[in-house]
Design an enzyme around this catalytic site. Structure first.
Site, PDB file in Angstrom:
ATOM      1  N   ASP A   1     -19.021  -9.861 -44.228  1.00 55.06           N
ATOM      2  CA  ASP A   1     -19.521 -11.317 -43.760  1.00 55.06           C
ATOM      3  C   ASP A   1     -19.831 -12.086 -44.950  1.00 55.06           C
ATOM      4  O   ASP A   1     -20.557 -13.060 -45.164  1.00 55.06           O
ATOM      5  CB  ASP A   1     -20.634 -11.411 -42.816  1.00 55.06           C
ATOM      6  CG  ASP A   1     -20.801 -12.865 -42.336  1.00 55.06           C
ATOM      7  OD1 ASP A   1     -19.687 -13.452 -42.250  1.00 55.06           O
ATOM      8  OD2 ASP A   1     -21.965 -13.070 -41.945  1.00 55.06           O
TER       9      ASP A   1
ATOM     10  N   ASP B   1     -12.441  -9.386 -40.212  1.00 42.27           N
ATOM     11  CA  ASP B   1     -12.606 -10.407 -41.409  1.00 42.27           C
ATOM     12  C   ASP B   1     -12.797  -9.820 -42.956  1.00 42.27           C
ATOM     13  O   ASP B   1     -12.692 -10.526 -43.734  1.00 42.27           O
ATOM     14  CB  ASP B   1     -14.041 -10.997 -41.269  1.00 42.27           C
ATOM     15  CG  ASP B   1     -14.139 -12.104 -39.965  1.00 42.27           C
ATOM     16  OD1 ASP B   1     -13.162 -12.364 -39.562  1.00 42.27           O
ATOM     17  OD2 ASP B   1     -15.472 -12.198 -39.770  1.00 42.27           O
TER      18      ASP B   1
ATOM     19  N   ASP C   1     -23.269 -15.972 -29.480  1.00 39.60           N
ATOM     20  CA  ASP C   1     -23.231 -16.058 -30.874  1.00 39.60           C
ATOM     21  C   ASP C   1     -24.523 -16.631 -31.635  1.00 39.60           C
ATOM     22  O   ASP C   1     -24.625 -16.538 -32.850  1.00 39.60           O
ATOM     23  CB  ASP C   1     -22.013 -17.408 -31.302  1.00 39.60           C
ATOM     24  CG  ASP C   1     -20.964 -17.056 -30.686  1.00 39.60           C
ATOM     25  OD1 ASP C   1     -20.355 -15.720 -30.418  1.00 39.60           O
ATOM     26  OD2 ASP C   1     -20.064 -17.881 -30.152  1.00 39.60           O
TER      27      ASP C   1
END
Length: 379
Positions: A169, A207, A359
Site C-alpha cells: 500500500d 496492488d 472500507d
C-alpha cells in the site's frame, strides 16, 4: 488524471486512500467489450419491512483481510520446476466456500435479524477468497493447508490471496507485510508448503504491480524479482495451482504500461503465471474489465494459455461516477463466482473482496457491516 483504484485493508490496518495517475488512453482503449451472460444470483428472499431498524453488529472474529476501492497513486528459481503444459481440459467449475468468515459468523449469530435471509442467501452462500495478510510465518503453512485441504475434501477449488509484500500500500492505510524482501521470500516458501496437491487459485499480492509507481526503479526491480520467484515457487510446489498477477483495473494504468511491469514480474512466463487478475475490491463493470484484461494480455505476450480473473463482488452497478472509493452508495453485487465464464481468455469471475466488509465509512475498516452488506445484496 486521478482515477479510482483498489484499497486492500488488512487485519488491524485502517482503510484509506492513495493516489496514482493513469496514462492517457486513446478512443479504442475506452471501448468496452461486450460480455455474455454468466451465472446470476438466486432471487432475493423476502425483504424486511423498511420500518425495521435492527441493531448493527460486527463479526466477533475478524476475517484475515478485506479489500476496498481507492484512488491509485496509482531471486534464484527453485530447482525441478516443471514447464507448464497447454490446457487441454477445463478446471473444475466448483469454487470452495471456506467455513470461517465474518459474514458466516454474523449469519450464525443473528438468525432473528430481518436482514438475515437476504445476507445469507446472496452473500454468505457464495464462495469467496481467503486472505493471508498478517506476517505470521510460524503458523502460515498450517493456515494455508487448512483451506486447501478443506477444498480438496469437498472436491472444490479454494481461492487464496497472499498479501504480505514489503511496502504494501506504499505506506498507506493498509501498510504492513513482511519486513523486507528476504523475509517475504521465506514467507512465500511457507505459504507454498501449505498448497497441497489439489486445484487452487492464487491471487498473488493485490496492488503489488499496479501500484509500483511509488517505488524507485531499483526497488521496483527487486519487488518484481520476488514476485516472479513467488510465482515459480507456488507452481513448483503444486503443479495444479493457478497463479494470477496484479493488473490493477480498467480505470488505472494503461494496458501497455501495466503489461510492461507484469512482464518484469514474471507474469508472461508459464513457469510462474497463469495470467492476471483485475478489479480487486473495486467496482468497474465486468465488460470493462474483460476488455481491459484482454488488452493487457495482448500487450503482455506469453503463451496463449494465459488468462484473466475478475473480481465481480461489488461491480453490479459499475464504478461511482464521482470516483468515490469508501463504501460508496448505490453499488450492488456483481456476477456470481464461477470458473465457467464462457468468455474468451476470462478464466473466472471471483469474489475476492467479500461483500459487506467495510472500507471504513459504513463500519470499522475490515469488519463485516450488516447494513452495507444488505444494501449491496438488496440493490
Amino acid at each position: 488524471m486521478v482515477v479510482a483504484a483498489s484499497v486492500v485493508v488488512a487485519t488491524g490496518a485502517v482503510a484509506g486512500m492513495l493516489s496514482a495517475f493513469d496514462d492517457q488512453r486513446g478512443p479504442d482503449q475506452a471501448r468496452r467489450h461486450e460480455v455474455s451472460a454468466s451465472p446470476r444470483l438466486a432471487p432475493l428472499p423476502a425483504v424486511p419491512s423498511a420500518s425495521s431498524s435492527p441493531t448493527e453488529s460486527a463479526s466477533p472474529t475478524p476475517a484475515p483481510v478485506t479489500s476496498a476501492p481507492r484512488t491509485p497513486s496509482p531471486t534464484p528459481s527453485p530447482s525441478g520446476i516443471r514447464k507448464k503444459q497447454e490446457r487441454t481440459t477445463s478446471v473444475s467449475s466448483r469454487l470452495y466456500r471456506h467455513p470461517d468468515s465474518q459474514v458466516l459468523d454474523w449469519v450464525r449469530a443473528n438468525s432473528g435479524d430481518p436482514r438475515h435471509a437476504v445476507i445469507a442467501a446472496r452473500i454468505a452462500d457464495q464462495p469467496a477468497a481467503v486472505w493471508f495478510a498478517d506476517y505470521s510465518p510460524d503458523t502460515l503453512t498450517a493456515r494455508v493447508a487448512a483451506v486447501t485441504s478443506g477444498g480438496a475434501a469437498q472436491g472444490r477449488v479454494p481461492v487464496l490471496v497472499p498479501y504480505a509484500i514489503p511496502g504494501r500500500d506504499c505506506g498507506g492505510y493498509s501498510q504492513g507485510g513482511a519486513p523486507d524482501l528476504d523475509a517475504y521470500d521465506a514467507w512465500i516458501d511457507k505459504f507454498a508448503d501449505g498448497l497441497g496437491s489439489g486445484e487452487v487459485i492464487v491471487v498473488l499480492e493485490p496492488d503489488s504491480v499496479a501500484q509500483a509507481e511509488c517505488l524507485s526503479a531499483g526497488e521496483r526491480a527487486d519487488r518484481f524479482a520476488s514476485l516472479a520467484r513467488a510465482g515459480r515457487l507456488l507452481k513448483a510446489a503444486n503443479p495444479r495451482a493457478r497463479v494470477y498477477f496484479d493488473a490493477g483495473h480498467s480505470g488505472w494504468n494503461a494496458p501497455g504500461k501495466q503489461a510492461a511491469w507484469l512482464r518484469q514480474a514474471g507474469a508472461a512466463s508459464p513457469d510462474s503465471s497463469d495470467g492476471i487478475f483485475s478489479n480487486v475490491s473495486n467496482f468497474h463493470t465486468t465488460a470493462a474489465e474483460a476488455a481491459y484484461d484482454r488488452r493487457v494480455l495482448d500487450a503482455l505476450g506469453g503463451p496463449a494459455g494465459l488468462g484473466a480473473v475478475i473480481d465481480t463482488s461489488r461491480n453490479g452497478n459499475g464504478a461511482p461516477p464521482d470516483g468515490a472509493w469508501c463504501d460508496p452508495a448505490g453499488r450492488k453485487l456483481g456476477r456470481a463466482p464461477t470458473l465457467s465464464t464462457g468468455e474468451d481468455r476470462i478464466d473466472a469471475y471471483l469474489w475476492i473482496k467479500l461483500p459487506g466488509e467495510s472500507d471504513g465509512c459504513k463500519g470499522k475498516p475490515g469488519t463485516f457491516t450488516p447494513s452495507y452488506a444488505y444494501d449491496l445484496a438488496s440493490s
